[in-house]
Enzyme design. Sequence first.
Site, PDB file in Angstrom:
ATOM      1  N   LYS A  39      34.421  53.320 132.778  1.00 61.57           N
ATOM      2  CA  LYS A  39      33.405  54.225 132.274  1.00 61.57           C
ATOM      3  C   LYS A  39      33.247  54.264 130.860  1.00 61.57           C
ATOM      4  O   LYS A  39      34.090  53.971 130.120  1.00 61.57           O
ATOM      5  CB  LYS A  39      33.974  55.789 132.624  1.00 61.57           C
ATOM      6  CG  LYS A  39      33.439  57.062 131.910  1.00 61.57           C
ATOM      7  CD  LYS A  39      32.352  57.415 132.797  1.00 61.57           C
ATOM      8  CE  LYS A  39      31.496  58.563 132.070  1.00 61.57           C
ATOM      9  NZ  LYS A  39      30.070  58.927 132.208  1.00 61.57           N
ATOM     10  N   THR A  40      32.147  54.357 130.318  1.00 53.97           N
ATOM     11  CA  THR A  40      31.689  54.282 128.924  1.00 53.97           C
ATOM     12  C   THR A  40      32.772  55.157 127.938  1.00 53.97           C
ATOM     13  O   THR A  40      33.120  56.279 128.467  1.00 53.97           O
ATOM     14  CB  THR A  40      30.431  54.655 128.483  1.00 53.97           C
ATOM     15  OG1 THR A  40      29.261  53.873 129.263  1.00 53.97           O
ATOM     16  CG2 THR A  40      29.960  54.472 127.135  1.00 53.97           C
ATOM     17  N   VAL A  88      26.754  64.423 133.071  1.00 56.74           N
ATOM     18  CA  VAL A  88      28.179  64.141 132.983  1.00 56.74           C
ATOM     19  C   VAL A  88      28.487  64.482 131.439  1.00 56.74           C
ATOM     20  O   VAL A  88      29.605  64.975 131.135  1.00 56.74           O
ATOM     21  CB  VAL A  88      29.053  63.035 133.614  1.00 56.74           C
ATOM     22  CG1 VAL A  88      30.280  63.085 133.533  1.00 56.74           C
ATOM     23  CG2 VAL A  88      28.291  62.878 134.958  1.00 56.74           C
ATOM     24  N   CYS A 134      22.721  56.441 127.595  1.00 55.81           N
ATOM     25  CA  CYS A 134      23.342  57.577 128.229  1.00 55.81           C
ATOM     26  C   CYS A 134      22.127  58.612 128.075  1.00 55.81           C
ATOM     27  O   CYS A 134      21.758  58.927 126.852  1.00 55.81           O
ATOM     28  CB  CYS A 134      24.562  57.995 127.791  1.00 55.81           C
ATOM     29  SG  CYS A 134      24.920  59.567 128.361  1.00 55.81           S
ATOM     30  N   LYS A 150      23.188  47.617 127.898  1.00 53.87           N
ATOM     31  CA  LYS A 150      22.622  48.288 128.922  1.00 53.87           C
ATOM     32  C   LYS A 150      21.239  49.312 128.609  1.00 53.87           C
ATOM     33  O   LYS A 150      21.516  49.950 127.470  1.00 53.87           O
ATOM     34  CB  LYS A 150      23.580  49.207 129.441  1.00 53.87           C
ATOM     35  CG  LYS A 150      23.319  49.918 130.791  1.00 53.87           C
ATOM     36  CD  LYS A 150      24.345  50.207 131.518  1.00 53.87           C
ATOM     37  CE  LYS A 150      24.020  50.942 132.658  1.00 53.87           C
ATOM     38  NZ  LYS A 150      24.962  51.464 133.655  1.00 53.87           N
ATOM     39  N   THR A 180      20.138  55.434 134.177  1.00 57.26           N
ATOM     40  CA  THR A 180      19.255  56.551 134.945  1.00 57.26           C
ATOM     41  C   THR A 180      17.842  56.974 134.270  1.00 57.26           C
ATOM     42  O   THR A 180      17.981  56.979 133.156  1.00 57.26           O
ATOM     43  CB  THR A 180      20.320  57.678 135.250  1.00 57.26           C
ATOM     44  OG1 THR A 180      20.937  58.256 133.812  1.00 57.26           O
ATOM     45  CG2 THR A 180      21.594  57.388 136.057  1.00 57.26           C
ATOM     46  N   GLY A 221      19.992  51.978 142.484  1.00 61.83           N
ATOM     47  CA  GLY A 221      19.663  52.300 143.696  1.00 61.83           C
ATOM     48  C   GLY A 221      20.160  51.235 144.735  1.00 61.83           C
ATOM     49  O   GLY A 221      19.772  51.443 145.875  1.00 61.83           O
TER      50      GLY A 221
HETATM   51  O1  RRO Z   1      28.173  60.425 131.187  1.00 62.75           O
HETATM   52  C1  RRO Z   1      27.042  60.389 131.617  1.00 62.75           C
HETATM   53  O2  RRO Z   1      26.442  61.611 131.762  1.00 62.75           O
HETATM   54  C2  RRO Z   1      26.058  59.233 131.913  1.00 62.75           C
HETATM   55  C3  RRO Z   1      26.222  58.085 131.022  1.00 62.75           C
HETATM   56 BR1  RRO Z   1      27.529  57.633 129.941  1.00 62.75          BR
HETATM   57  C4  RRO Z   1      25.202  56.968 131.535  1.00 62.75           C
HETATM   58  O3  RRO Z   1      25.151  55.944 130.917  1.00 62.75           O
HETATM   59  N1  RRO Z   1      24.285  57.202 132.301  1.00 62.75           N
HETATM   60  C5  RRO Z   1      24.363  58.410 133.014  1.00 62.75           C
HETATM   61  O4  RRO Z   1      23.389  58.847 133.792  1.00 62.75           O
HETATM   62  N2  RRO Z   1      25.131  59.683 132.747  1.00 62.75           N
END
Ligand code: RRO
Length: 322
Positions: free
Chosen positions: A50-51, A76, A147, A184, A212, A263
């Site tokens: 995770k980032t 998130v 993000c 990314k 996303t 997907g």
């Molecule tokens: O943590 C997030 O809400 C999140 C991240 Br870092 C991302 O790169 N892509 C996403 O859809 N959610």
Amino acid sequence: MSQDLAVRLGPLTLRHPLLNASGTLDLLELAETMGDEILEDPPVAAYVPKTVTLAARDGNPPPRLVETPAGMLNSVGLPNDGVEAFCASSLPRLLALRCPIIVSIGGFSVQEYGAAAEVLMASLLEAVGSKEEAIASRVGLELNVSCPNVHSGCMLIGSDPAETAAVVSCVRAVWPPPFLLAVKLTPNVTDIASIARAAEEAGASAVSLTNTFKGLVLDRVTLRPRLGGGAGGLSGPAIRPLALRCVYEVASTVQVPIVGMGGAATVEDVVEFLACGATAVAVGSSGLTDPLLCARMAEELGSELARRSLSLRELTGRALAG
Ligand code: RRO
């Protein structure tokens, strides 16, 4: 798996083209339920945690996930303990994995990406010793400039070619070639290929796409947003044709390898991403419910190539003109 499915992302050799999308697979957590064997034989050819950001973050208020037709929406908000804590606690265990790792970093300014990359490099040099080649073949870096769930930095940087180039240049000062530097990309732009080109020209050695798509789900009783963060990022099979179009356009524009995602849930989906020019394919939402999916699809890819009488090389980019 009878065919040779190995692919290269810069200095990293992946034993097959399937890996996870950042934030959708926690191998260390999985080891607690499935046992440490999962670390000795990871279900992915490269592992992307995770980032992480320079400073620790709590993330967005709940609820953070909601199901949608053929997908899900998340907000998130990048919760993490910060890059120093990551280097102290997770990194040593991840370096023992039997596959390369691609550390994902996010940030709220160009300088923050550079500072986070510097912390990571210093930790790696300390952990692995000063042999740069030894690190370069095992550890890559992914810059998450996409993000959608924070109000500054990240996607705002990745929506602008000049800002994207500035982040890449800043990070390249502390994470030089031959180290893998992937960017990314966000699909929430008018022209994703121009962002990819800017990243490549500034020194990126790969691009991964897509993150996303921004979306919104309402609670139909209250008519308020369902997610605590309001809008969110849409993933899952619903976005596959959209992501494929992005990969196709970027593959027609840049020379660096592409990690395609959005997907993918079956081996046929993987074949499509590869045919659109992806060198590797990352699995996101579908891996949340089936963490071994990449390993299974890698097996199936061998049979699928044999059935089509194609090598992996012949399949890659087959959809592109010329
Ligand atoms: O943590 C997030 O809400 C999140 C991240 Br870092 C991302 O790169 N892509 C996403 O859809 N959610």
